[in-house]
Structure formats: structure tokens, C-alpha cells
Design an enzyme around this catalytic site. Structure first.
Site, short mmCIF file in Angstrom:
data_model
loop_
_atom_site.label_atom_id
_atom_site.label_comp_id
_atom_site.label_asym_id
_atom_site.label_seq_id
_atom_site.Cartn_x
_atom_site.Cartn_y
_atom_site.Cartn_z
N HIS A 315 -15.76 21.03 0.65
CA HIS A 315 -15.90 21.65 1.69
C HIS A 315 -14.99 22.20 3.01
O HIS A 315 -14.06 21.41 3.20
CB HIS A 315 -16.95 20.94 2.26
N ASP A 373 -24.79 21.59 -1.39
CA ASP A 373 -25.40 22.52 -2.63
C ASP A 373 -25.26 21.79 -3.75
O ASP A 373 -26.14 22.65 -4.91
CB ASP A 373 -24.78 23.53 -2.66
N1 ACO Z 1 -12.98 22.15 -7.75
C1 ACO Z 1 -11.62 22.43 -8.10
N2 ACO Z 1 -11.28 22.18 -6.92
C2 ACO Z 1 -11.27 22.54 -5.66
C3 ACO Z 1 -12.72 22.80 -5.64
C4 ACO Z 1 -13.70 22.50 -6.60
N3 ACO Z 1 -15.33 22.79 -6.51
N4 ACO Z 1 -12.78 23.16 -4.15
C5 ACO Z 1 -11.42 23.04 -3.59
N5 ACO Z 1 -10.25 22.30 -4.66
C6 ACO Z 1 -9.08 22.48 -5.06
C7 ACO Z 1 -8.92 23.85 -4.45
O1 ACO Z 1 -7.56 24.20 -5.24
C8 ACO Z 1 -7.10 23.31 -3.52
O2 ACO Z 1 -6.33 23.00 -4.63
P1 ACO Z 1 -4.57 22.85 -4.45
O3 ACO Z 1 -4.30 22.58 -2.89
O4 ACO Z 1 -4.04 22.20 -5.35
O5 ACO Z 1 -4.21 24.90 -4.01
C9 ACO Z 1 -7.69 22.29 -2.71
O6 ACO Z 1 -9.08 22.00 -3.04
C10 ACO Z 1 -8.11 22.61 -1.55
O7 ACO Z 1 -8.60 23.93 -1.19
P2 ACO Z 1 -9.42 25.35 -0.57
O8 ACO Z 1 -10.08 26.76 -1.49
O9 ACO Z 1 -8.20 25.73 -0.11
O10 ACO Z 1 -10.76 25.12 0.19
P3 ACO Z 1 -11.42 25.55 1.38
O11 ACO Z 1 -11.33 24.73 2.76
O12 ACO Z 1 -10.68 26.26 1.42
O13 ACO Z 1 -12.97 25.79 0.98
C11 ACO Z 1 -14.63 25.78 -0.33
C12 ACO Z 1 -13.73 24.69 0.81
C13 ACO Z 1 -15.10 26.86 -0.51
C14 ACO Z 1 -16.36 25.01 0.09
C15 ACO Z 1 -14.06 25.52 -2.47
O14 ACO Z 1 -14.45 23.86 -1.60
C16 ACO Z 1 -14.83 25.57 -3.12
O15 ACO Z 1 -15.08 26.99 -3.61
N6 ACO Z 1 -16.18 24.60 -3.14
C17 ACO Z 1 -16.88 25.37 -4.51
C18 ACO Z 1 -17.80 26.23 -4.12
C19 ACO Z 1 -19.05 25.79 -2.99
O16 ACO Z 1 -19.50 24.27 -3.26
N7 ACO Z 1 -19.50 26.14 -1.98
C20 ACO Z 1 -20.42 25.34 -1.37
C21 ACO Z 1 -19.73 25.33 0.40
S1 ACO Z 1 -21.12 24.04 1.37
C22 ACO Z 1 -21.57 25.42 2.17
O17 ACO Z 1 -21.63 26.24 1.94
C23 ACO Z 1 -22.93 25.32 1.93
#
Ligand code: ACO
Length: 439
Positions: A315, A373
Site C-alpha cells: 500500500h 483487497d
Molecule cells: N508484490 C510484490 N512486490 C511489491 C508489491 C506486491 N504486491 N507491492 C510493492 N512491491 C515492491 C515493489 O516492487 C517495490 O520494490 P523495489 O523497491 O525493489 O522496486 C517496492 O515494493 C515498493 O513498491 P512501489 O510500487 O514503489 O510502491 P507504491 O506505493 O507505488 O505502490 C501499490 C503501492 C500500487 C498498492 C503496490 O503495493 C501494488 O501494486 N500492490 C498490488 C496491487 C494492490 O493490491 N493494490 C491495492 C492497493 S489498496 C487499494 O487501492 C484499495
């Protein structure tokens, strides 16, 4: 440029341009709780520079008194009340009232509010023609975007956004009609007749009946399941300045019709990085299929060269357990017990996946925890809601947050049209050759 915090009585940051030694004082603003913000409103005027913050990871776009999140501690509060207390003690319509008016309703206010909501649940009869134009297999979110946008055609002339009364009626209409629209989208996909709302039923019960009744057979709503759905809606009611809410605010900042603004919010919610994740979680769990394949998917999630992510994990704000996911996990067990389902393989799989991920260094270091979610889909599935409707369920719950945030913005005398700037990296000025061809 460098920035240092000063310790003067009126706190500020000193911004120094290392290129010429000039410096500026940037005021620091305090909220009632949470991090301070550096006020950069005069930055461009005074320095000739913009801030650069793609994804808005460090940018506060507005003031708001609705929802507070402390992502490090895993805290979520609406108007000061912790989400756990709201989910335990009140109904979704009470949370709607709280978000819209600032206080929980007393008995009389609750009755009047629920009466108002119930009496706005019907759709204009001509409105049903919209649904009949869609392909049967249309995704419910596509239908929701279009149908909610179409509400603006029915209420455009009657909506003066500068009138508090008109804004309130628009809010009530949206909260009331959203379940009806979602249920109609579902019925259309099945080829079943649309079921009209019943005013004597509560918000969640009414939705379940519109989903599952048909003209040959009424549907008796199980109060335990209606309460479980009501709680899921509470958990989705608002979440500060997330992507869809910011979309609603940005669309609304130009003075657009509120129904059109909410349609924009629905579009933003649809994506898998946001509300679309609940649908993606169920698809992912089905694809994983069994405990033995969990390590394979964990490895894929960790692989930089693989775009796969663990859906329902991570998140932007929570760097701790999402408090909503905690409540939902407990709720899953209650719903399954009520339905007499002793063993739900997807719940077992989800809990095992969570256990393994939370012990893995990759997830620990990045503070990736289950989000709202991760467990909601298992409840929806138990309630008989098809996977394609999951994000529409999120939209039903979030409508109050969108419209309350929109109301707050319009009522704010400081409101301005939202207009971010950019770092231009394209061609500098160039000219066509006299023959009109590029050389
Ligand atoms: N699985 C694996 N790795 C992940 C995940 C995941 N679900 N989420 C983040 N990471 C990793 C990224 O690859 C990144 O790694 P790095 O630093 O080595 O490059 C690090 O964690 C940070 O991730 P970002 O994408 O920079 O974080 P951001 O805050 O931009 O993204 C998000 C947040 C979009 C929710 C992300 O965690 C994600 O895509 N999750 C999966 C989708 C999801 O569940 N979305 C629902 C969010 S809640 C909502 O909207 C109600």
C-alpha cells in the site's frame, strides 16, 4: 537546492539555491494530528522552480477533515473515530452520515437520513434503456462508469454546485442509487429482469435482494450476511486522498457536474493497482490453486524481471497491517460459519500466502502487508457475488467518500482548479524547413 528546517517560533524550512546562494523561508503548516506540511504555494512565484513529485509520494493536495491515516501505525479514523469502533458498532448509513455531516447521527437523524436514502434508490424509468445498449458480457465497471456518468444527463440542470442544498441532494442520490445501478448491471449480465428497490429494507439488505430476487421468487435476506456486507461497505467508505478520490477532486475542481466527477472516480478505481485488486486477488488465488505452489508465486513476486505482484499486498500509505484487512479477515470466518462452510480452500490459501509472505525478507524489508483487497473477495464470493462485480462493490462503499470529499472541496473558499505542472523533457524550439519537410 538544499532545504533545512529552522527552529524559529513560526516554524519554516529554509530553501537555499546552491547555484547562487539565495535562500527563501517556506512556512510549515500543522494539522490536528499527523505530519506537518511545507507550504510551497509561493514557491514558483518566488524561486521560478516547481516541485517534482511523480505519483505524489510527498505531496499534500488539499486540507481535509474527513479521514486520518497513520500508515506506519496502521491507523484509520473517520472524523476522529477509529475504523475498528465504527465497523463494530454502527451501520454503513451512520458512517455515511458521519462523513457527510461530521457527527454520528442521533436516533431521529438516523431515521430521517435512512428515509432520505431509501427514497432516492429508484432509477428514472428511462434510465434502464442505457443498460439495454450494452453487450451482455460487459464488465460491470464499464457499465458503472457509463451509467453513473449518465446520471448527469438526468440531473444536470437541477444541480447547482454552489448551492449547499443541491450538493446535498446530489450526495444522497449517488449514495442511494449506486447499489441499484450495480445490481441492474449484474441482472443485465445474467439476462434476468431488473429488481426494483424496497424501501423497508436496510442499505445492504436492499442490495442483496436486488441482486438475488427475481419476479418468480423473492429472496429472503439473511441478517447476518447483510450485516457482513454492511461492514465491508463501512471499511471501504473513505480513504483520504487515494487515486480515485483525487480523481474526483480534480474533475470537480473545474466545477463539473458531480455525477460526472464520480464516474471519473469509478474509472480510476477500476485499475488493478487500486480497487481492481480485489478481483485480481481472487484470480491470483485461483491461479495458485494450492499451498504447494505458493513458493513459486512468491518467487515471481520478488523477481524484478517478472511484472507479477502479489495482489492485495502493499500500500502506498500503510507500511504496517492495513487495519481494514484485519477486520475483514475476522469477518471472513464469521460469514463462512454462518453459511456452514467449514472449509473454504481459498481462505486457507490466502492465510497461508499471507503467513509465508510476512516471513519473507523481501516483504518484510519493503513493509508489504495485506491490504483491504486481500480478504474482501473471499467474503464477496461467500455472499454469491461474482468476481467481476468485486470492484463495483468497492465503488458502492466508496461513493460516500468521493462525494463527501467533493462536497468538502466545493465548500472550501480556497478551492482552485487543480492544475499540476511538469518537467518538460521534449524537443526545444525547432522549425520546419521552408519546403515543409523535416530535414
Ligand atoms: N508484490 C510484490 N512486490 C511489491 C508489491 C506486491 N504486491 N507491492 C510493492 N512491491 C515492491 C515493489 O516492487 C517495490 O520494490 P523495489 O523497491 O525493489 O522496486 C517496492 O515494493 C515498493 O513498491 P512501489 O510500487 O514503489 O510502491 P507504491 O506505493 O507505488 O505502490 C501499490 C503501492 C500500487 C498498492 C503496490 O503495493 C501494488 O501494486 N500492490 C498490488 C496491487 C494492490 O493490491 N493494490 C491495492 C492497493 S489498496 C487499494 O487501492 C484499495
Amino acid at each position: 537546492m538544499t532545504m533545512t528546517q529552522t527552529t524559529a517560533e513560526a516554524p519554516s524550512f529554509t530553501l537555499t539555491d546552491n547555484r547562487n546562494g539565495r535562500s527563501w523561508e517556506l512556512p510549515v503548516l500543522h494539522g490536528t494530528v499527523g505530519p506537518d506540511v511545507i507550504d510551497v504555494r509561493a514557491l514558483y512565484r518566488e524561486t521560478g522552480c516547481f516541485t517534482y513529485d511523480p505519483g505524489f509520494t510527498s505531496t499534500g493536495s488539499c486540507q481535509s477533515g474527513l479521514t486520518y491515516i497513520d500508515g506506519e501505525q496502521g491507523i484509520l479514523r473517520h472524523r476522529g473515530y477509529p475504523i475498528e469502533e465504527l465497523a463494530e458498532n454502527v451501520e454503513f448509513t451512520d458512517v455515511c452520515y458521519l462523513l457527510l455531516y461530521g457527527e454520528l447521527p442521533d436516533a431521529g437523524q438516523k431515521q430521517a437520513f435512512e428515509h432520505d436514502i431509501a427514497h432516492h434508490t429508484m432509477l428514472h424509468e428511462q434510465f434502464y434503456n442505457f443498460f439495454r445498449g450494452f453487450r451482455r458480457d460487459s464488465h460491470p465497471m464499464a457499465v458503472m462508469c457509463a451509467a453513473v456518468g449518465a446520471l448527469s444527463a438526468f440531473y444536470h440542470d437541477g444541480t447547482d454546485i454552489h448551492s449547499a442544498e443541491h450538493r446535498e441532494v446530489a450526495a444522497l442520490r449517488l449514495i442511494a442509487k449506486m447499489p441499484t445501478i450495480a445490481a441492474v448491471a449484474y441482472k443485465y449480465s445474467l439476462g434476468q429482469p431488473f429488481v426494483y428497490p424496497r424501501n423497508e429494507l436496510g442499505y445492504a439488505a436492499n442490495f442483496l435482494r436486488m441482486m438475488y430476487a427475481n419476479p418468480c421468487e423473492d429472496y429472503e435476506v439473511n441478517p447476518v450476511l447483510a450485516r457482513a456486507l454492511d461492514r465491508v461497505l463501512i471499511l471501504h467508505a473513505d480513504h483520504e486522498q487515494n487515486a480515485s478520490t483525487s480523481t474526483v477532486r480534480l474533475a470537480g475542481s473545474s466545477g463539473a457536474n458531480p455525477f460526472a466527477c464520480i464516474a471519473a472516480g469509478i474509472a480510476s478505481l477500476w485499475g488493478p493497482a487500486h480497487g481492481g485488486a480485489n478481483e485480481a486477488v481472487l484470480r491470483m488465488l485461483s491461479e495458485i490453486g494450492g499451498r504447494d505452489r505458493i513458493p513459486e508465486f512468491i518467487e515471481r513476486a520478488k523477481d524484478d524481471d517478472d511484472p507479477f505482484r502479489l495482489m492485495g499486498f502493499g500500500h502506498r500509505v500503510y507500511k504496517n497491517y492495513d487495519p481494514r484487512a484485519k477486520i475483514l479477515q475476522a469477518s471472513c470466518h464469521e460469514v463462512l460459519a454462518e453459511l456452514g462452510i467449514e472449509n473454504e480452500p481459498l481462505l486457507d490459501l490466502a492465510m497461508e500466502l499471507e503467513r509465508i509472505a510476512l516471513e519473507d525478507d523481501y516483504f518484510v524489508e519493503r513493509k508489504l502487508f495485506p491490504n483491504v483487497d486481500f480478504y474482501s473477495g473471499i467474503i464477496y464470493r461467500a455472499l454469491g457475488i461474482p468476481t467481476s462485480m468485486f470492484t463495483a462493490m468497492f465503488a458502492i462503499g466508496r461513493t460516500v467518500g468521493w462525494i463527501a470529499q467533493w462536497q468538502e472541496m466545493i465548500a472550501d473558499p480556497a478551492m482552485k482548479i487543480g492544475r499540476p505542472r511538469q518537467l518538460y523533457v521534449g524537443e526545444t524550439e525547432r522549425h520546419m524547413d521552408p519546403a515543409g519537410q523535416a530535414d
